[in-house]
Motif scaffolding. Structure first.
Motif, PDB file in Angstrom:
ATOM      1  N   LEU A  22     -20.399  61.883  20.542  1.00 40.78           N
ATOM      2  CA  LEU A  22     -20.405  62.284  21.950  1.00 40.78           C
ATOM      3  C   LEU A  22     -20.827  61.096  22.790  1.00 40.78           C
ATOM      4  CD1 LEU A  22     -22.476  65.592  21.600  1.00 40.78           C
ATOM      5  CD2 LEU A  22     -20.015  65.444  21.893  1.00 40.78           C
ATOM      6  N   PHE A  23     -20.332  61.052  24.007  1.00 40.58           N
ATOM      7  CA  PHE A  23     -20.815  60.103  24.999  1.00 40.58           C
ATOM      8  C   PHE A  23     -21.145  60.938  26.223  1.00 40.58           C
ATOM      9  CE2 PHE A  23     -19.905  57.149  28.601  1.00 40.58           C
ATOM     10  CZ  PHE A  23     -21.026  56.370  28.424  1.00 40.58           C
ATOM     11  N   THR A  24     -22.441  61.149  26.471  1.00 37.96           N
ATOM     12  CA  THR A  24     -22.917  62.031  27.523  1.00 37.96           C
ATOM     13  C   THR A  24     -23.326  61.217  28.742  1.00 37.96           C
ATOM     14  OG1 THR A  24     -23.723  63.543  25.814  1.00 37.96           O
ATOM     15  CG2 THR A  24     -24.583  63.859  28.043  1.00 37.96           C
ATOM     16  N   MET A  25     -22.779  61.594  29.895  1.00 36.83           N
ATOM     17  CA  MET A  25     -23.121  60.936  31.161  1.00 36.83           C
ATOM     18  C   MET A  25     -23.795  61.963  32.072  1.00 36.83           C
ATOM     19  SD  MET A  25     -19.524  58.911  31.512  1.00 36.83           S
ATOM     20  CE  MET A  25     -18.643  60.164  30.566  1.00 36.83           C
ATOM     21  N   VAL A  26     -24.939  61.591  32.620  1.00 36.37           N
ATOM     22  CA  VAL A  26     -25.743  62.472  33.460  1.00 36.37           C
ATOM     23  C   VAL A  26     -26.034  61.725  34.753  1.00 36.37           C
ATOM     24  CG1 VAL A  26     -27.900  63.782  33.555  1.00 36.37           C
ATOM     25  CG2 VAL A  26     -26.812  63.386  31.361  1.00 36.37           C
ATOM     26  N   THR A  27     -26.027  62.442  35.879  1.00 34.46           N
ATOM     27  CA  THR A  27     -26.185  61.771  37.171  1.00 34.46           C
ATOM     28  C   THR A  27     -27.625  61.545  37.611  1.00 34.46           C
ATOM     29  OG1 THR A  27     -25.953  63.867  38.357  1.00 34.46           O
ATOM     30  CG2 THR A  27     -23.937  62.565  38.011  1.00 34.46           C
ATOM     31  N   SER A  28     -28.611  62.065  36.864  1.00 33.45           N
ATOM     32  CA  SER A  28     -30.008  61.776  37.235  1.00 33.45           C
ATOM     33  C   SER A  28     -30.932  61.944  36.035  1.00 33.45           C
ATOM     34  CB  SER A  28     -30.484  62.683  38.376  1.00 33.45           C
ATOM     35  OG  SER A  28     -30.774  63.974  37.899  1.00 33.45           O
ATOM     36  N   ARG A  29     -31.987  61.159  36.037  1.00 39.07           N
ATOM     37  CA  ARG A  29     -32.992  61.295  34.976  1.00 39.07           C
ATOM     38  C   ARG A  29     -33.703  62.643  35.053  1.00 39.07           C
ATOM     39  NH1 ARG A  29     -33.010  55.773  35.509  1.00 39.07           N
ATOM     40  NH2 ARG A  29     -32.967  54.678  33.520  1.00 39.07           N
ATOM     41  N   GLU A  30     -33.845  63.177  36.248  1.00 32.68           N
ATOM     42  CA  GLU A  30     -34.510  64.464  36.424  1.00 32.68           C
ATOM     43  C   GLU A  30     -33.762  65.579  35.697  1.00 32.68           C
ATOM     44  OE1 GLU A  30     -33.762  62.378  39.088  1.00 32.68           O
ATOM     45  OE2 GLU A  30     -35.813  61.587  39.113  1.00 32.68           O
ATOM     46  N   ALA A  31     -32.464  65.412  35.481  1.00 34.93           N
ATOM     47  CA  ALA A  31     -31.653  66.437  34.808  1.00 34.93           C
ATOM     48  C   ALA A  31     -31.756  66.366  33.286  1.00 34.93           C
ATOM     49  CB  ALA A  31     -30.197  66.295  35.232  1.00 34.93           C
ATOM     50  N   LEU A  32     -32.343  65.303  32.749  1.00 36.90           N
ATOM     51  CA  LEU A  32     -32.367  65.114  31.293  1.00 36.90           C
ATOM     52  C   LEU A  32     -33.001  66.277  30.518  1.00 36.90           C
ATOM     53  CD1 LEU A  32     -32.993  61.278  30.951  1.00 36.90           C
ATOM     54  CD2 LEU A  32     -30.858  62.537  30.619  1.00 36.90           C
ATOM     55  N   PRO A  33     -34.123  66.854  30.953  1.00 38.30           N
ATOM     56  CA  PRO A  33     -34.663  67.992  30.194  1.00 38.30           C
ATOM     57  C   PRO A  33     -33.680  69.162  30.096  1.00 38.30           C
ATOM     58  CG  PRO A  33     -36.341  67.120  31.649  1.00 38.30           C
ATOM     59  CD  PRO A  33     -35.042  66.434  32.021  1.00 38.30           C
ATOM     60  N   ASP A  34     -32.969  69.453  31.194  1.00 36.44           N
ATOM     61  CA  ASP A  34     -31.989  70.539  31.171  1.00 36.44           C
ATOM     62  C   ASP A  34     -30.791  70.190  30.288  1.00 36.44           C
ATOM     63  OD1 ASP A  34     -33.489  72.188  32.832  1.00 36.44           O
ATOM     64  OD2 ASP A  34     -32.528  71.430  34.655  1.00 36.44           O
ATOM     65  N   VAL A  35     -30.366  68.951  30.313  1.00 36.93           N
ATOM     66  CA  VAL A  35     -29.253  68.505  29.464  1.00 36.93           C
ATOM     67  C   VAL A  35     -29.664  68.613  28.002  1.00 36.93           C
ATOM     68  CG1 VAL A  35     -27.835  66.515  28.810  1.00 36.93           C
ATOM     69  CG2 VAL A  35     -28.238  67.023  31.235  1.00 36.93           C
ATOM     70  N   ARG A  36     -30.834  68.129  27.675  1.00 41.78           N
ATOM     71  CA  ARG A  36     -31.315  68.191  26.286  1.00 41.78           C
ATOM     72  C   ARG A  36     -31.475  69.643  25.814  1.00 41.78           C
ATOM     73  NH1 ARG A  36     -34.778  63.233  27.707  1.00 41.78           N
ATOM     74  NH2 ARG A  36     -33.608  61.552  26.701  1.00 41.78           N
ATOM     75  N   ARG A  37     -31.934  70.512  26.706  1.00 40.57           N
ATOM     76  CA  ARG A  37     -32.069  71.932  26.352  1.00 40.57           C
ATOM     77  C   ARG A  37     -30.696  72.540  26.062  1.00 40.57           C
ATOM     78  NH1 ARG A  37     -32.566  76.815  29.608  1.00 40.57           N
ATOM     79  NH2 ARG A  37     -32.520  75.502  31.462  1.00 40.57           N
ATOM     80  N   GLY A  38     -29.713  72.229  26.900  1.00 42.54           N
ATOM     81  CA  GLY A  38     -28.352  72.727  26.676  1.00 42.54           C
ATOM     82  C   GLY A  38     -27.759  72.215  25.378  1.00 42.54           C
ATOM     83  N   ILE A  39     -27.902  70.915  25.123  1.00 44.33           N
ATOM     84  CA  ILE A  39     -27.411  70.335  23.872  1.00 44.33           C
ATOM     85  C   ILE A  39     -28.133  70.974  22.687  1.00 44.33           C
ATOM     86  CG2 ILE A  39     -27.375  68.226  22.471  1.00 44.33           C
ATOM     87  CD1 ILE A  39     -26.822  66.661  25.073  1.00 44.33           C
ATOM     88  N   GLY A  40     -29.445  71.126  22.808  1.00 46.15           N
ATOM     89  CA  GLY A  40     -30.229  71.704  21.720  1.00 46.15           C
ATOM     90  C   GLY A  40     -29.788  73.121  21.359  1.00 46.15           C
ATOM     91  N   GLU A  41     -29.518  73.942  22.372  1.00 48.21           N
ATOM     92  CA  GLU A  41     -29.097  75.320  22.109  1.00 48.21           C
ATOM     93  C   GLU A  41     -27.726  75.375  21.443  1.00 48.21           C
ATOM     94  OE1 GLU A  41     -29.497  77.731  25.623  1.00 48.21           O
ATOM     95  OE2 GLU A  41     -31.637  77.239  25.810  1.00 48.21           O
ATOM     96  N   VAL A  42     -26.781  74.589  21.935  1.00 48.80           N
ATOM     97  CA  VAL A  42     -25.437  74.589  21.352  1.00 48.80           C
ATOM     98  C   VAL A  42     -25.470  73.968  19.953  1.00 48.80           C
ATOM     99  CG1 VAL A  42     -23.079  73.751  21.598  1.00 48.80           C
ATOM    100  CG2 VAL A  42     -24.303  74.621  23.602  1.00 48.80           C
ATOM    101  N   PHE A  43     -26.195  72.864  19.797  1.00 48.30           N
ATOM    102  CA  PHE A  43     -26.290  72.225  18.479  1.00 48.30           C
ATOM    103  C   PHE A  43     -26.944  73.153  17.455  1.00 48.30           C
ATOM    104  CE2 PHE A  43     -25.949  67.342  19.161  1.00 48.30           C
ATOM    105  CZ  PHE A  43     -24.712  67.510  19.767  1.00 48.30           C
ATOM    106  N   ALA A  44     -27.886  73.997  17.871  1.00 49.71           N
ATOM    107  CA  ALA A  44     -28.511  74.939  16.934  1.00 49.71           C
ATOM    108  C   ALA A  44     -27.468  75.897  16.358  1.00 49.71           C
ATOM    109  CB  ALA A  44     -29.630  75.714  17.621  1.00 49.71           C
ATOM    110  N   GLU A  45     -26.468  76.244  17.159  1.00 44.84           N
ATOM    111  CA  GLU A  45     -25.367  77.095  16.687  1.00 44.84           C
ATOM    112  C   GLU A  45     -24.428  76.308  15.777  1.00 44.84           C
ATOM    113  OE1 GLU A  45     -23.165  78.740  19.977  1.00 44.84           O
ATOM    114  OE2 GLU A  45     -25.017  79.172  21.069  1.00 44.84           O
ATOM    115  N   TRP A  46     -24.036  75.119  16.221  1.00 42.82           N
ATOM    116  CA  TRP A  46     -23.025  74.336  15.512  1.00 42.82           C
ATOM    117  C   TRP A  46     -23.576  73.644  14.273  1.00 42.82           C
ATOM    118  CZ3 TRP A  46     -20.507  71.231  20.108  1.00 42.82           C
ATOM    119  CH2 TRP A  46     -19.789  72.097  20.925  1.00 42.82           C
TER     120      TRP A  46
END
Length: 183
Positions: free
Chosen positions: A125-149
Motif C-alpha cells: 500500500l502507499f497511503t497518502m494523508v493530508t494532515s498529521r492530525e488525521a493519522l490516529p484516525d487513519v491508523r484506526r481505520g487500517i487497524g480495523e480492516v487489517f484485523a479482518e483481512w
C-alpha cells in the motif's frame, strides 16, 4: 537476504525511498523460486501468491506493515490506482477514519473483481494523508480492516506520507496498492 535502498523518487511532491528485496532465489522464473513455491504450496495446502517478509537486519516495522512482499511467479500483478473514501453511490465519508475504511473496501472490491482476495494477494500500500492530525484516525481505520483481512498479523508492505493535498479538497486519504491475483 540483502536490502537495497533505491535513489529517492518524487511522487506528488513527497520524497520516497523504496526498499527492495534482492536475493537471487526470488528472481521470477528461477528454478529455485519455482521449487520453493511448490514446496510452500504443498506444505500449506494452498497457493501462496504473496510472501510478506521482514528482516531483523533493520529496525522492526513502526506499524502494521511488513518490510517487503515477495510475489509468486504463479500470480498476476495488479497495480491498483489510488482509492479514496467514495462509496459506490459516490458519497464521500466526512472524516479520515471513514475515508480510510472506504478506500480499503474499494481496494478489496478491485482485487475481488480480478479473482483474488486482499488476505492472500495484497502486497503493498502507499497511503497518502493530508494532515498529521488525521493519522490516529487513519491508523484506526487500517487497524480495523487489517484485523479482518490479516488476523495472523501478516500485514502487507505500506508506506505512509503526509501530503499537501489530494485531487479534491474534500479528500483526506488516498491509498494506492499492488496486489497479486491468481494468474
Amino acid at each position: 537476504m540483502s536490502i537495497r535502498v533505491t535513489p529517492p523518487m518524487t511522487v506528488i511532491g513527497a520524497e520516497l525511498r523504496i526498499l527492495i528485496d534482492v536475493t537471487d532465489e526470488i528472481a521470477a522464473g528461477s528454478a529455485a523460486c519455482a521449487e520453493s513455491e511448490r514446496v510452500m504450496e504443498e506444505a500449506m495446502g494452498k497457493r501462496v501468491l504473496v510472501e510478506r517478509r521482514s528482516t531483523d537486519r533493520i529496525a522492526p516495522p513502526l506499524g502494521m506493515y511488513s518490510h517487503a512482499a515477495r510475489v509468486s511467479p504463479a500470480g498476476a500483478v495488479l497495480h491498483i490506482a489510488g482509492q479514496v473514501g467514495n462509496a459506490p453511490d459516490g458519497t464521500i465519508a466526512p472524516d479520515a477514519y471513514g475515508q480510510t475504511v472506504q478506500a480499503l473496501r474499494n481496494i478489496a472490491a478491485v482485487i475481488e473483481d480480478a479473482g483474488g482476495t486482499p488476505a492472500e494477494g495484497l502486497a503493498s500500500l502507499f497511503t497518502m494523508v493530508t494532515s498529521r492530525e488525521a493519522l490516529p484516525d487513519v491508523r484506526r481505520g487500517i487497524g480495523e480492516v487489517f484485523a479482518e483481512w490479516f488476523p495472523e498479523g501478516d500485514h502487507p508492505a505500506n508506506s505512509l506520507c503526509v501530503v499537501a493535498g489530494l485531487a479534491r479538497e474534500d479528500l483526506l486519504v488516498e491509498i494506492a496498492s499492488v496486489a497479486v491475483v491468481p494468474g
